[in-house]
Scaffold this motif. Structure first.
Motif, short mmCIF file in Angstrom:
data_model
loop_
_atom_site.label_atom_id
_atom_site.label_comp_id
_atom_site.label_asym_id
_atom_site.label_seq_id
_atom_site.Cartn_x
_atom_site.Cartn_y
_atom_site.Cartn_z
N LEU A 159 0.63 4.04 -2.84
CA LEU A 159 0.37 5.42 -2.44
C LEU A 159 1.33 6.39 -3.10
O LEU A 159 0.91 7.45 -3.58
CB LEU A 159 0.46 5.54 -0.91
CG LEU A 159 0.26 6.93 -0.30
CD1 LEU A 159 -1.15 7.44 -0.56
CD2 LEU A 159 0.56 6.90 1.19
N PHE A 186 0.14 8.46 -8.37
CA PHE A 186 -0.92 9.12 -7.60
C PHE A 186 -2.29 8.81 -8.21
O PHE A 186 -3.12 9.69 -8.40
CB PHE A 186 -0.68 10.63 -7.51
CG PHE A 186 0.57 10.99 -6.78
CD1 PHE A 186 0.62 10.96 -5.40
CD2 PHE A 186 1.73 11.35 -7.46
CE1 PHE A 186 1.77 11.27 -4.70
CE2 PHE A 186 2.90 11.66 -6.78
CZ PHE A 186 2.93 11.62 -5.39
N TRP A 223 -4.82 7.61 -7.09
CA TRP A 223 -5.97 7.82 -6.21
C TRP A 223 -6.50 9.25 -6.24
O TRP A 223 -7.58 9.51 -5.73
CB TRP A 223 -5.58 7.43 -4.78
CG TRP A 223 -4.22 7.92 -4.38
CD1 TRP A 223 -3.03 7.27 -4.52
CD2 TRP A 223 -3.90 9.17 -3.77
NE1 TRP A 223 -1.99 8.03 -4.05
CE2 TRP A 223 -2.51 9.21 -3.57
CE3 TRP A 223 -4.67 10.27 -3.36
CZ2 TRP A 223 -1.85 10.29 -2.99
CZ3 TRP A 223 -4.03 11.35 -2.79
CH2 TRP A 223 -2.63 11.35 -2.62
N ARG A 224 -5.77 10.15 -6.85
CA ARG A 224 -6.23 11.54 -6.91
C ARG A 224 -7.29 11.69 -7.99
O ARG A 224 -7.22 11.07 -9.06
CB ARG A 224 -5.06 12.48 -7.16
CG ARG A 224 -4.08 12.52 -6.00
CD ARG A 224 -2.94 13.47 -6.23
NE ARG A 224 -3.42 14.84 -6.47
CZ ARG A 224 -2.60 15.88 -6.54
NH1 ARG A 224 -1.29 15.72 -6.39
NH2 ARG A 224 -3.07 17.09 -6.76
N TRP A 232 0.81 -1.21 0.00
CA TRP A 232 0.00 0.00 0.00
C TRP A 232 0.85 1.27 0.00
O TRP A 232 0.48 2.27 -0.63
CB TRP A 232 -0.97 0.00 1.18
CG TRP A 232 -2.23 -0.70 0.82
CD1 TRP A 232 -2.68 -1.91 1.27
CD2 TRP A 232 -3.19 -0.25 -0.15
NE1 TRP A 232 -3.86 -2.24 0.65
CE2 TRP A 232 -4.20 -1.24 -0.23
CE3 TRP A 232 -3.29 0.87 -0.95
CZ2 TRP A 232 -5.30 -1.12 -1.07
CZ3 TRP A 232 -4.38 1.00 -1.82
CH2 TRP A 232 -5.36 0.00 -1.87
N TYR A 247 -11.97 3.40 -9.52
CA TYR A 247 -10.75 3.39 -8.69
C TYR A 247 -9.79 2.30 -9.17
O TYR A 247 -8.58 2.55 -9.34
CB TYR A 247 -11.17 3.16 -7.24
CG TYR A 247 -10.05 2.95 -6.26
CD1 TYR A 247 -9.42 4.03 -5.64
CD2 TYR A 247 -9.67 1.66 -5.89
CE1 TYR A 247 -8.41 3.82 -4.71
CE2 TYR A 247 -8.67 1.45 -4.96
CZ TYR A 247 -8.04 2.53 -4.37
OH TYR A 247 -7.05 2.32 -3.45
N GLN A 297 -6.09 2.58 -10.96
CA GLN A 297 -4.94 1.90 -10.39
C GLN A 297 -4.19 1.12 -11.47
O GLN A 297 -2.96 1.08 -11.49
CB GLN A 297 -5.41 0.96 -9.28
CG GLN A 297 -4.29 0.43 -8.38
CD GLN A 297 -4.85 -0.41 -7.25
OE1 GLN A 297 -5.05 -1.62 -7.42
NE2 GLN A 297 -5.11 0.20 -6.11
N THR A 308 -6.84 6.26 0.31
CA THR A 308 -6.69 6.43 -1.14
C THR A 308 -8.03 6.29 -1.86
O THR A 308 -8.20 6.83 -2.96
CB THR A 308 -5.71 5.39 -1.72
OG1 THR A 308 -6.22 4.07 -1.50
CG2 THR A 308 -4.33 5.53 -1.09
N TYR A 309 -8.96 5.57 -1.25
CA TYR A 309 -10.27 5.38 -1.88
C TYR A 309 -11.21 6.56 -1.61
O TYR A 309 -12.12 6.82 -2.40
CB TYR A 309 -10.90 4.09 -1.38
CG TYR A 309 -12.17 3.68 -2.07
CD1 TYR A 309 -12.32 3.80 -3.45
CD2 TYR A 309 -13.23 3.14 -1.35
CE1 TYR A 309 -13.49 3.41 -4.08
CE2 TYR A 309 -14.40 2.74 -1.98
CZ TYR A 309 -14.53 2.88 -3.34
OH TYR A 309 -15.68 2.50 -3.97
#
Length: 390
Positions: free
Chosen positions: A19, A24, A26-27, A15, A187, A191, A331-332
């Motif tokens: 991260l 990035f 998750w942004r 993770w 999401y 990823q 992140t979610y």
């Protein structure tokens, strides 16, 4: 260190890598790039493949016809063998709503080696070429566009020098299952294909099939759609083909491009994911095994480590698992907010990931049972296999 502690540490390490070292992903602030309106607006042809879409057309097609575009634009809806009156309804909607001109055509049944959708796209592009457009907008029949959508896409492509500008439409989140599953779908996609990497001149390439603005010259260089004619995951295949031929690709999240297709039940969402999940893994059982193991390590281990660690008194395992779970939920959370959902859904991601794991395994099971990938009543035994014709 106990085995539970070791596995928990590996999950946390995974993770931390996701991260900081996965673009990035998750942004959710990857919107259309900076753009300037051109002095002369290029011509655009909009191609809409549609098969049995009468239920969603009234909410989507009028938005295309009402585009506020300063240049020449025309819509081609390709009725791919519908049995619900899709073509007739499209003509009726065009009569009721003034706006861009609409042509409705039918390509007939696809020949061997073609998916039905891409055969319809090919027919639409063939008709569009007679107008000599500079751009093609490929959009699905369930996508509703804001009035300035086409204008913004063209301006972004021209300003940034992109051959593909694609937006991930905001999917519907009305039912309980949609709220649980849909944000995670986007999401996980981000990823796999970090949006920031796609816009660079690297190997990462992807697009979102619901909204793809494609420069006509780039389509010809990449032999779109012929080069990807057997692709069920056609949007990613298109982006790879364009980038592989030297083109530039951009993908981001949309704010005012929305899917109106409902997925009210879990089985509807299950079918959407399992249709192409194993194709994403190139029908490779070793990749499937690695994917299942990876999903378990990354998403299932953290909550299990918390429970097992607490039950056995293994504090280190519980702390490491809790930290991994916290990073996961953190992140979610941006994607949950993007879909305007309550933040308490973020810690439930392990459960949603478990559903996706089962959907992926089911996709493989269906493949080996000979059912292949299904789309609108058609089944493709070997999707994403494209013969190399040089």
């Amino acid at each position: 260190m106990t085995p539970v502690t070791v596995v928990s540490a590996l999950s946390l390490a995974a993770w931390l890598w996701l991260l900081f070292a996965r673009g990035f992903f998750w942004r959710t602030d990857v919107g259309l790039p900076v753009r300037e309106e051109p002095g002369v607006w290029p011509s655009v042809c909009v191609v809409v493949p549609a098969r049995d879409e009468a239920a969603v057309l009234p909410a989507s097609l009028p938005s295309l016809l009402a585009q506020d575009y300063p240049g020449r634009a025309e819509v081609f809806l390709i009725d791919d063998g519908s049995t619900d009156g899709t073509g007739e309804l499209a003509c009726e909607l065009a009569r009721r709503h003034e706006g861009l001109p609409l042509t409705v055509a039918s390509p007939g049944e696809p020949p061997a080696g073609w998916t039905g959708k891409l055969w319809a796209v090919r027919h639409g592009i063939t008709l569009a070429r007679a107008r000599e457009p500079e751009y093609l907008l490929l959009t699905d029949a369930d996508i509703a566009h804001a009035p300035d959508s086409l204008r913004a896409l063209v301006a972004a492509a021209g300003t940034g020098g992109f051959d593909v500008v694609s937006q991930m439409a905001r999917l519907r989140v009305a039912s309980g299952w949609e709220r649980l599953v849909v944000p995670a779908f986007v999401y996980f996609f981000a990823q796999l294909y970090p949006f920031r990497w796609i816009g660079r001149r690297g190997r990462t390439a992807a697009a979102a099939g619901g909204c793809v603005l494609l420069r006509t010259g780039a389509a010809e260089r990449a032999r779109i759609p012929d080069a990807i004619r057997h692709a069920v995951i056609d949007d990613v295949a298109l982006a790879r083909a364009v980038k592989g031929s030297g083109g530039r690709v951009w993908l981001g999240l949309a704010e005012r491009v929305d899917s109106v297709r409902p997925y009210p039940r879990l089985r509807d969402l299950w079918r959407m994911v399992s249709r192409s999940a194993y194709a994403q893994l190139r029908h490779n059982p070793l990749v499937l095994a690695g994917t299942v193991a990876g999903l378990a390590l990354v998403y299932l281990v953290p909550p299990l480590a918390v429970v097992v660690g607490a039950a056995r008194g293994e504090t280190a395992a519980a702390v490491l698992g809790g930290a991994a779970w916290l990073v996961m939920a953190g992140t979610y959370a941006p994607m949950v907010r993007h879909y305007r959902q309550p933040l308490w859904l973020a810690p439930l991601l392990p459960f949603t990931a478990f559903l996706y794991l089962l959907m992926t395994v089911d996709s493989a099971v269906q493949h080996y049972r000979g059912r292949g990938a299904a789309w609108k009543g058609r089944t493709y035994a070997r999707p994403d296999v494209v013969p190399d014709e040089g």
